[in-house]
Design a protein around this motif. Structure first.
Motif, PDB file in Angstrom:
ATOM      1  N   GLN A  27       0.804  -1.217   0.000  1.00  9.70           N
ATOM      2  CA  GLN A  27       0.000   0.000   0.000  1.00  9.70           C
ATOM      3  C   GLN A  27       0.841   1.273   0.000  1.00  9.70           C
ATOM      4  OE1 GLN A  27      -2.967  -0.128   3.073  1.00  9.70           O
ATOM      5  NE2 GLN A  27      -3.466  -2.249   2.655  1.00  9.70           N
ATOM      6  N   GLU A  41      -1.176  20.755  -0.048  1.00 12.97           N
ATOM      7  CA  GLU A  41      -2.419  20.005  -0.200  1.00 12.97           C
ATOM      8  C   GLU A  41      -3.102  20.442  -1.485  1.00 12.97           C
ATOM      9  OE1 GLU A  41      -5.904  18.398   2.766  1.00 12.97           O
ATOM     10  OE2 GLU A  41      -4.777  20.186   3.307  1.00 12.97           O
ATOM     11  N   ASP A  42      -3.615  19.475  -2.244  1.00 13.95           N
ATOM     12  CA  ASP A  42      -4.296  19.821  -3.491  1.00 13.95           C
ATOM     13  C   ASP A  42      -5.804  19.945  -3.257  1.00 13.95           C
ATOM     14  OD1 ASP A  42      -5.386  17.214  -3.570  1.00 13.95           O
ATOM     15  OD2 ASP A  42      -3.769  16.476  -4.848  1.00 13.95           O
ATOM     16  N   GLU A  44      -8.243  18.122  -4.182  1.00 17.97           N
ATOM     17  CA  GLU A  44      -8.966  16.878  -3.918  1.00 17.97           C
ATOM     18  C   GLU A  44      -8.681  16.317  -2.531  1.00 17.97           C
ATOM     19  OE1 GLU A  44      -6.907  16.739  -7.007  1.00 17.97           O
ATOM     20  OE2 GLU A  44      -8.558  17.816  -7.936  1.00 17.97           O
ATOM     21  N   GLY A  45      -7.893  17.024  -1.726  1.00 16.14           N
ATOM     22  CA  GLY A  45      -7.567  16.545  -0.384  1.00 16.14           C
ATOM     23  C   GLY A  45      -6.318  15.698  -0.331  1.00 16.14           C
ATOM     24  N   GLY A  46      -5.641  15.523  -1.463  1.00 15.55           N
ATOM     25  CA  GLY A  46      -4.376  14.791  -1.491  1.00 15.55           C
ATOM     26  C   GLY A  46      -3.217  15.763  -1.363  1.00 15.55           C
ATOM     27  N   TRP A  47      -2.042  15.296  -1.740  1.00 11.33           N
ATOM     28  CA  TRP A  47      -0.838  16.112  -1.609  1.00 11.33           C
ATOM     29  C   TRP A  47      -0.013  16.080  -2.888  1.00 11.33           C
ATOM     30  CZ3 TRP A  47      -0.001  18.974   2.706  1.00 11.33           C
ATOM     31  CH2 TRP A  47      -0.806  18.673   3.809  1.00 11.33           C
ATOM     32  N   THR A  48       0.610  17.208  -3.186  1.00 10.49           N
ATOM     33  CA  THR A  48       1.578  17.309  -4.260  1.00 10.49           C
ATOM     34  C   THR A  48       2.923  17.576  -3.603  1.00 10.49           C
ATOM     35  OG1 THR A  48      -0.076  18.174  -5.773  1.00 10.49           O
ATOM     36  CG2 THR A  48       2.223  18.553  -6.346  1.00 10.49           C
ATOM     37  N   ARG A  58       2.399  12.709  -6.416  1.00  9.67           N
ATOM     38  CA  ARG A  58       1.048  12.988  -5.935  1.00  9.67           C
ATOM     39  C   ARG A  58       0.601  11.797  -5.101  1.00  9.67           C
ATOM     40  NH1 ARG A  58       1.340  15.287 -10.884  1.00  9.67           N
ATOM     41  NH2 ARG A  58       0.788  17.497 -10.964  1.00  9.67           N
ATOM     42  N   THR A  59       0.029  12.102  -3.940  1.00  5.21           N
ATOM     43  CA  THR A  59      -0.336  11.041  -3.018  1.00  5.21           C
ATOM     44  C   THR A  59      -1.523  11.450  -2.149  1.00  5.21           C
ATOM     45  OG1 THR A  59       0.539   9.580  -1.275  1.00  5.21           O
ATOM     46  CG2 THR A  59       1.313  11.864  -1.277  1.00  5.21           C
ATOM     47  N   ARG A  60      -2.167  10.456  -1.562  1.00  5.29           N
ATOM     48  CA  ARG A  60      -3.279  10.744  -0.645  1.00  5.29           C
ATOM     49  C   ARG A  60      -2.779  11.145   0.729  1.00  5.29           C
ATOM     50  NH1 ARG A  60      -6.507   5.288  -1.289  1.00  5.29           N
ATOM     51  NH2 ARG A  60      -4.418   4.707  -0.734  1.00  5.29           N
ATOM     52  N   GLN A  61      -1.647  10.579   1.153  1.00  2.00           N
ATOM     53  CA  GLN A  61      -1.115  10.858   2.483  1.00  2.00           C
ATOM     54  C   GLN A  61       0.395  11.004   2.416  1.00  2.00           C
ATOM     55  OE1 GLN A  61      -2.387   7.368   4.639  1.00  2.00           O
ATOM     56  NE2 GLN A  61      -4.226   8.386   5.352  1.00  2.00           N
TER      57      GLN A  61
END
Length: 82
Positions: A27, A41-42, A44-48, A58-61
């Motif tokens: 994961q 934070e982007d 959509e609530g994710g991260w750049t 680009r990731t969610r966490q």
């Protein structure tokens, strides 16, 4: 009566075990030798995450593990202004 080395931990062995377990879960991905220049934070609530010449991730966490040489990552914090 105390037996053994109760309450002690070897930091490198602990970090290595956490990394191994995370990678085996399928994961996560590890990006080594990718010094972070900034992250934000982007929409959509994710991260750049900008890793300079290596590109953008680009990731969610994200997990931030840092030392005292990265105040540029936290420009709004008191530590960056000292």
């Amino acid at each position: 009566m105390s037996k053994g080395t109760a309450g002690s931990v070897h930091p490198h062995k602990l970090a290595t075990h956490f990394l191994q377990a995370a990678l085996e879960s399928g994961q996560v991905e590890l990006f080594s030798w990718a010094p972070v220049e900034k992250f934000e934070e982007d929409q959509e609530g994710g991260w750049t995450v900008d890793v300079g010449p290596r590109g953008v991730v680009r990731t969610r966490q994200i997990i931030v593990c840092t030392d005292g040489h990265t105040p540029h990552l936290f420009p709004d914090q008191l530590i960056a202004k000292q």
